[in-house]
Design a protein around this motif. Structure first.
Motif, PDB file in Angstrom:
ATOM      1  N   GLN A   1      -1.007  11.124  -1.511  1.00  0.00           N
ATOM      2  CA  GLN A   1      -0.925   9.759  -2.017  1.00  0.00           C
ATOM      3  C   GLN A   1      -2.214   9.394  -2.701  1.00  0.00           C
ATOM      4  N   THR A   2      -2.270   9.442  -4.264  1.00  0.00           N
ATOM      5  CA  THR A   2      -3.803   9.075  -4.590  1.00  0.00           C
ATOM      6  C   THR A   2      -3.792   7.707  -5.157  1.00  0.00           C
ATOM      7  N   VAL A   3      -2.698   7.077  -5.314  1.00  0.00           N
ATOM      8  CA  VAL A   3      -2.602   5.654  -5.851  1.00  0.00           C
ATOM      9  C   VAL A   3      -2.233   4.779  -4.653  1.00  0.00           C
ATOM     10  N   LYS A   4      -2.959   3.944  -4.167  1.00  0.00           N
ATOM     11  CA  LYS A   4      -2.351   3.423  -3.058  1.00  0.00           C
ATOM     12  C   LYS A   4      -1.797   2.204  -3.266  1.00  0.00           C
ATOM     13  N   HIS A   5      -0.680   2.296  -4.028  1.00  0.00           N
ATOM     14  CA  HIS A   5       0.308   1.370  -4.554  1.00  0.00           C
ATOM     15  C   HIS A   5       1.674   1.770  -4.362  1.00  0.00           C
TER      16      HIS A   5
ATOM     17  N   GLU B   1       0.929  -1.247   0.013  1.00  0.00           N
ATOM     18  CA  GLU B   1      -0.039   0.011  -0.086  1.00  0.00           C
ATOM     19  C   GLU B   1       0.937   1.453  -0.046  1.00  0.00           C
ATOM     20  N   SER B   2       1.935   1.354   0.884  1.00  0.00           N
ATOM     21  CA  SER B   2       2.721   2.692   0.949  1.00  0.00           C
ATOM     22  C   SER B   2       3.911   2.357   1.682  1.00  0.00           C
ATOM     23  N   ALA B   3       4.697   3.333   1.785  1.00  0.00           N
ATOM     24  CA  ALA B   3       6.086   3.045   2.505  1.00  0.00           C
ATOM     25  C   ALA B   3       5.736   2.580   3.914  1.00  0.00           C
ATOM     26  N   VAL B   4       4.753   2.927   4.410  1.00  0.00           N
ATOM     27  CA  VAL B   4       4.406   2.212   5.949  1.00  0.00           C
ATOM     28  C   VAL B   4       3.965   0.924   5.972  1.00  0.00           C
ATOM     29  N   ALA B   5       3.698   0.295   4.837  1.00  0.00           N
ATOM     30  CA  ALA B   5       3.258  -0.999   4.834  1.00  0.00           C
ATOM     31  C   ALA B   5       4.230  -1.930   4.650  1.00  0.00           C
TER      32      ALA B   5
END
Ligand code: AMP
Ligand code: ZN
Length: 112
Positions: A92-96, A47-51
């Motif tokens: 963040q608009t794209v959750k990848h 999902e993002s850097a925190v995932a």
């Protein structure tokens, strides 16, 4: 899963690819914010850097190596800006997970 970047990885949405290997894909941003604007993503949905988890340590190291290769190929010898937006407040608009390589212009000190 309804993820634009997973669809790009799967070839269901076209992209202008600049780099691809088993784990990573890089392609030009559809709405460039600088003369060179490339997105570098893991093929795996994160999902993002925190995932990120311990399991992704080698992957994230590899992504940074690829960023260096792309920067060299794009002749960004004078530098570039590297951005990864996280969550709503981060824009963040794209959750990848993706890293923006922004180059071909001189950025100031401001982050907006
Ligand atoms: P962010 O706002 O950090 O989530 O960045 C998402 C980026 O993806 C934006 O810069 C968009 O212009 C870009 N984008 C969205 N859809 C596409 C697409 N189909 N191909 C290339 N870039 C895209
Ligand atoms: Zn995805």
């Amino acid at each position: 899963m309804d993820c634009i970047f997973c669809k790009i990885v799967a070839g269901e949405i076209p992209s202008k690819k600049v780099y691809e290997d088993e784990q990573v894909l890089a392609f030009f941003d559809i709405n460039p914010a600088s003369p060179v604007h490339i997105l570098v993503i893991p093929k795996k949905h994160i999902e993002s850097a925190v995932a990120l988890t311990e399991e992704d340590n080698a992957l994230i190291a590899h992504i940074f190596k690829v960023i260096g290769i792309i920067a060299k190929e794009q002749k960004l010898n004078n530098g570039f800006r590297l951005v990864s937006n996280v969550g709503a407040d981060g824009g963040q608009t794209v959750k990848h997970l993706h890293f923006h390589i922004l180059g071909g212009k001189q950025f100031g000190e401001s982050f907006g």
